[in-house]
Design a protein around this motif. Structure first.
Motif, PDB file in Angstrom:
ATOM      1  N   THR A  52       0.827  -1.213   0.000  1.00 19.23           N
ATOM      2  CA  THR A  52       0.000   0.000   0.000  1.00 19.23           C
ATOM      3  C   THR A  52       0.859   1.261   0.000  1.00 19.23           C
ATOM      4  O   THR A  52       0.556   2.241  -0.700  1.00 19.23           O
ATOM      5  N   SER A  53       1.933   1.263   0.776  1.00 15.43           N
ATOM      6  CA  SER A  53       2.828   2.428   0.795  1.00 15.43           C
ATOM      7  C   SER A  53       3.478   2.650  -0.559  1.00 15.43           C
ATOM      8  O   SER A  53       3.639   3.793  -1.007  1.00 15.43           O
ATOM      9  N   ALA A  54       3.874   1.553  -1.227  1.00 12.07           N
ATOM     10  CA  ALA A  54       4.476   1.694  -2.556  1.00 12.07           C
ATOM     11  C   ALA A  54       3.485   2.270  -3.552  1.00 12.07           C
ATOM     12  O   ALA A  54       3.829   3.141  -4.367  1.00 12.07           O
ATOM     13  N   ILE A  55       2.233   1.808  -3.499  1.00 14.92           N
ATOM     14  CA  ILE A  55       1.215   2.346  -4.408  1.00 14.92           C
ATOM     15  C   ILE A  55       0.962   3.821  -4.116  1.00 14.92           C
ATOM     16  O   ILE A  55       0.775   4.643  -5.041  1.00 14.92           O
ATOM     17  N   GLN A  56       0.980   4.197  -2.850  1.00 12.73           N
ATOM     18  CA  GLN A  56       0.783   5.604  -2.499  1.00 12.73           C
ATOM     19  C   GLN A  56       1.902   6.473  -3.040  1.00 12.73           C
ATOM     20  O   GLN A  56       1.664   7.597  -3.509  1.00 12.73           O
ATOM     21  N   ARG A  57       3.134   5.970  -3.006  1.00 15.56           N
ATOM     22  CA  ARG A  57       4.258   6.737  -3.549  1.00 15.56           C
ATOM     23  C   ARG A  57       4.142   6.895  -5.055  1.00 15.56           C
ATOM     24  O   ARG A  57       4.518   7.921  -5.622  1.00 15.56           O
ATOM     25  N   VAL A  58       3.623   5.873  -5.735  1.00 16.17           N
ATOM     26  CA  VAL A  58       3.459   5.961  -7.184  1.00 16.17           C
ATOM     27  C   VAL A  58       2.376   6.979  -7.543  1.00 16.17           C
ATOM     28  O   VAL A  58       2.531   7.786  -8.460  1.00 16.17           O
TER      29      VAL A  58
END
Length: 585
Positions: A475-481
Motif C-alpha cells: 500500500t505504501s508503494a502504491i501511495q508513492r506511485v
C-alpha cells in the motif's frame, strides 16, 4: 488418432528439449550474423510457450490409470532400460534382477503443469527485456538463458527423483554465468552465494533421495523372494515403500531407522533452497543483483521446483518425521515472514522491496506447508505461483524504470503516475495482484490451519501479522506511485548545482545518464512511456495475476486431482502409526 495421442504424450519432453534447440540455434545463427541472435531467441521462447500451452490444452486432470486410480502424470514419455535378469540356483525357479534400473521419464502433472508455463513466460520476458548490461554480448546471454531454462524445465518434468535434482544442479552454472556477467555492482558476490548455497542444498537433497532409493531393495529383500533393481522413480518409490511399511513389521522397523536421517537431509535441503531463515541471504542478494529477466526467472523457477519436489516426494514418505519437525518449520517460517515484513515496510528501493515481498510470501507459503492439510497446501501452491509471477513482473518494471530514470533507485517510484502513467498502471497492477493474492491465500490457509491443532494457532497469528506488514508495504508503494512528489522539481535543482556541467548535447546527456546521475525532466519525457515490445513482456504477468485473483478455478481444477492423490498418501488413521495407502498390487 494414435499419432495425435503419441504427440500429446511427447509434449512435456519436446518442451523440455526446446530450450536446448534454442541455444544451439542462437549459437549457429550468431556466427553467421549476430543481429539475428535476438529474433532467433524470441522464436524459440515463443515455441516453448506454444508447446506448453498445447500441453495445458491436452491435459486431462481426471484421467485414471489401469487400476482405476487418479493418474498423477497422465502425459508420460520414458527413455531407458532395466538391468538384465540373471537366473540363480538358490531361489528355486525365480529370476533375480541385479543392477540399477535406469529410466528417464518426463511428464507433467497438476502441480508442475502451470509452473512450467510461468517459467517459459519468464524466459520470454527476459529475452524481450534483457537489461542495459547485455549490449553486444547478447548471443552468449541468450545461450546461457536457454541452458538454464532447459535444466529448470527438466527438474519440473522429470519423474525421476535423482534426475530432477541433478537437472537443477545443471542449471546452476548457467545462472551463475548470467548473474556474474550481466548483474549489478555486487554481481560476483551474488553469483557465488547462489552457486554455493544451491549446490549445498541440492547436495543434501540428493543424499537424502539416494538414501531412500538405496534402502528400497534392502527393505524389500528381507521378506520378498524377487528382488527389484535399484530405481529412482519418485511415484514408484513412494507407493512401494508405503505399501511395504503398511504390510510388514520388518519393513516398519527398517524404515523407522532410515526415515529420520532422510528427513533431516531433505528438510535441510528444503530450508536452503526455498529459502528459509537463516539461509535467506542468498535469495535477496541474487534478486537484487541479477539482471531483471534473470531475477524473474529465479523468483519463479527455484521456489516452484523445491515446492513440487517436497510435496510429490518428501511429504508422502516422511509423514511421521515431518510431523515431529513441524514446530521447527513453523518457528523458522514465522521468523522469516516477520523479518521480511519489517524489511519490506522500511524499504524504499523498488528492487529491494520486490525481493523482500518475494521472500515474505515464500515464508508464508512455508508456514502453510508445515502440516499435510488440503487447504494449506492448495493455498501455498497458489501463493508460490502468484509471488513468482508478480516478482518477475516487478523486476521487469524495475529494469524499465532504471533505464529511463538514470538508475535512480531511491526515487524511482516517486510521482511515477505523473510522468509515465502506462508504466505506473503496470506497476500498480502487479503490486495489487501480489497483495490481493497473497492476502487471500495466506489468510485462508492459516485460518484453516488454526482449526486443526492448538499448536497451529500461534503460527497462524504470526502468518496473519506478516501478511498485514507485507500488505502495508504494498500500500505504501502504491501511495508513492500515485501521490509522490514530482521528480522533475528535484531534477531541475540538481542541474543548477555548480559541480555538474550544464551545457551538453542531448545524445551525450542520454548516454551518460547511468553514470552521472538522473537526467532532467525533459530528457525523461523524451525517453517515452511503455512501448509495444515492453507491453508484450509485461502483459502476460498482469493478465495471469488478475486471472488467478478473480477466477482461480481453472488453475485449481487441473492441480486439485494431483494434490488430492498426493494427500491420500499422507493421510493417517487415528489408530495407526503408519501411512494409509491403497494396495499397490
Amino acid at each position: 488418432m494414435r499419432f495425435l495421442s503419441l504427440a500429446a504424450e511427447m509434449l512435456p519432453f519436446m518442451a523440455t528439449i526446446s530450450p536446448l534447440i534454442g541455444a544451439a540455434s542462437v549459437a549457429f545463427v550468431s556466427r553467421l550474423n549476430p543481429l539475428l541472435a535476438r529474433p532467433t531467441a524470441l522464436s524459440n521462447a515463443l515455441l516453448t510457450i506454444l508447446l506448453l500451452g498445447a500441453a495445458v490444452w491436452q491435459y486431462e486432470p481426471h484421467r485414471i490409470d489401469r487400476r482405476g486410480r487418479a493418474d498423477v502424470s497422465p502425459m508420460p514419455v520414458s527413455f531407458g532400460w532395466l538391468a538384465e535378469s540373471q537366473a540363480t540356483g538358490e531361489v528355486d525357479t525365480h529370476r533375480t534382477q541385479r543392477g540399477v534400473g535406469v529410466r528417464l521419464s518426463f511428464a507433467l502433472d497438476g502441480l508442475t503443469l502451470w509452473p512450467a508455463v510461468w517459467l517459459a513466460l519468464a524466459v520470454w520476458a527476459a529475452v524481450l527485456i534483457p537489461g542495459q548490461s547485455v549490449g553486444e554480448s547478447s548471443p552468449a546471454y541468450y545461450i546461457a538463458l536457454f541452458l538454464g531454462e532447459a535444466g529448470l524445465l527438466a527438474s519440473l518434468t522429470s519423474r525421476d527423483a535423482v534426475a530432477s535434482v541433478i537437472s537443477l544442479e545443471m542449471s546452476l552454472p548457467a545462472l551463475f554465468f548470467l548473474i556474474g556477467r550481466w548483474g549489478g555492482q555486487e554481481r560476483r558476490t551474488a553469483a557465488g552465494r547462489l552457486l554455493i548455497c544451491q549446490l549445498v542444498g541440492c547436495g543434501l537433497t540428493l543424499l537424502g533421495t539416494t538414501l531412500i532409493a538405496v534402502s528400497w531393495p534392502w527393505v524389500r529383500s528381507d521378506f520378498e523372494v524377487r528382488r527389484s533393481p535399484l530405481a529412482f522413480d519418485s511415484f514408484g518409490l513412494v507407493e512401494g515403500l508405503q505399501a511395504m511399511v503398511a504390510r510388514n513389521e520388518v519393513a516398519v522397523q527398517l524404515w523407522s531407522d532410515l526415515a529420520p536421517w532422510g528427513c533431516v537431509l531433505l528438510v535441510l535441503g528444503l530450508a536452503i533452497r526455498l529459502p528459509a531463515v537463516p539461509f535467506h541471504g542468498w535469495y535477496v542478494t541474487t534478486l537484487a543483483e541479477a539482471p531483471v529477466g534473470v531475477a524473474g526467472l529465479v523468483a519463479i523457477a527455484l521456489p516452484q521446483v523445491v515446492f513440487c519436489g517436497w510435496v510429490r516426494f518428501a511429504m508422502p514418505l516422511l509423514v511421521e518425521p515431518a510431523l515431529e519437525l513441524s514446530w521447527l518449520l513453523g518457528v523458522v517460517a514465522s521468523l522469516g515472514a516477520l523479518h521480511a515484513g519489517f524489511r519490506a515496510v522500511s524499504q524504499r528501493d523498488l528492487r529491494q522491496l520486490a525481493a523482500a515481498l518475494s521472500m515474505g510470501w515464500l515464508a508464508v507459503a512455508l508456514l502453510a506447508m508445515r502440516l499435510p492439510s488440503r487447504e494449506g497446501l492448495a493455498g501455498a501452491w497458489l501463493l508460490v505461483q502468484s509471488q513468482g509471477m508478480a516478482t518477475a513482473g516487478l523486476f521487469c518494471v524495475v529494469g524499465l524504470l532504471q533505464s529511463r530514470s538514470g538508475n535512480r533507485d531511491s526515487e524511482v517510484m516517486e510521482g511515477l503516475a505523473i510522468q509515465r502513467p502506462r508504466l505506473a498502471a503496470m506497476l500498480i497492477s502487479l503490486l495489487v495482484g501480489l497483495g490481493a493474492m497473497g492476502c487471500g491465500c495466506a489468510t485462508g490457509s492459516f485460518l484453516a490451519l488454526s482449526l486443526l491443532t492448538w499448536e497451529s494457532a500461534p503460527f497462524a497469528a504470526c502468518g496473519i501479522a506478516a501478511t498485514l506488514l507485507l500488505t502495508w508495504a504494498v500500500t505504501s508503494a502504491i501511495q508513492r506511485v500515485l501521490f509522490g512528489r514530482d521528480p522533475s522539481e528535484n531534477d531541475a535543482a540538481r542541474l543548477t548545482q555548480p559541480h555538474r556541467p550544464t551545457q551538453r548535447s542531448p545524445m551525450a546527456r542520454i548516454s551518460s545518464a547511468a553514470v552521472d546521475g538522473p537526467a532532467s525532466s525533459t530528457e525523461l519525457e523524451s525517453q517515452g512511456d511503455l512501448t509495444l515490445q515492453e507491453f508484450a513482456a509485461l502483459a502476460p504477468f498482469v493478465t495471469l495475476l488478475v486471472w488467478l485473483t478473480l477466477a482461480p478455478a481453472f488453475v485449481l481444477e487441473r492441480g486439485e486431482p494431483t494434490l488430492s492423490h498426493l494427500l491420500e498418501r499422507t493421510e493417517r488413521h487415528p489408530e495407526s502409526t503408519t501411512p494409509s495407502v491403497p494396495d499397490s498390487r
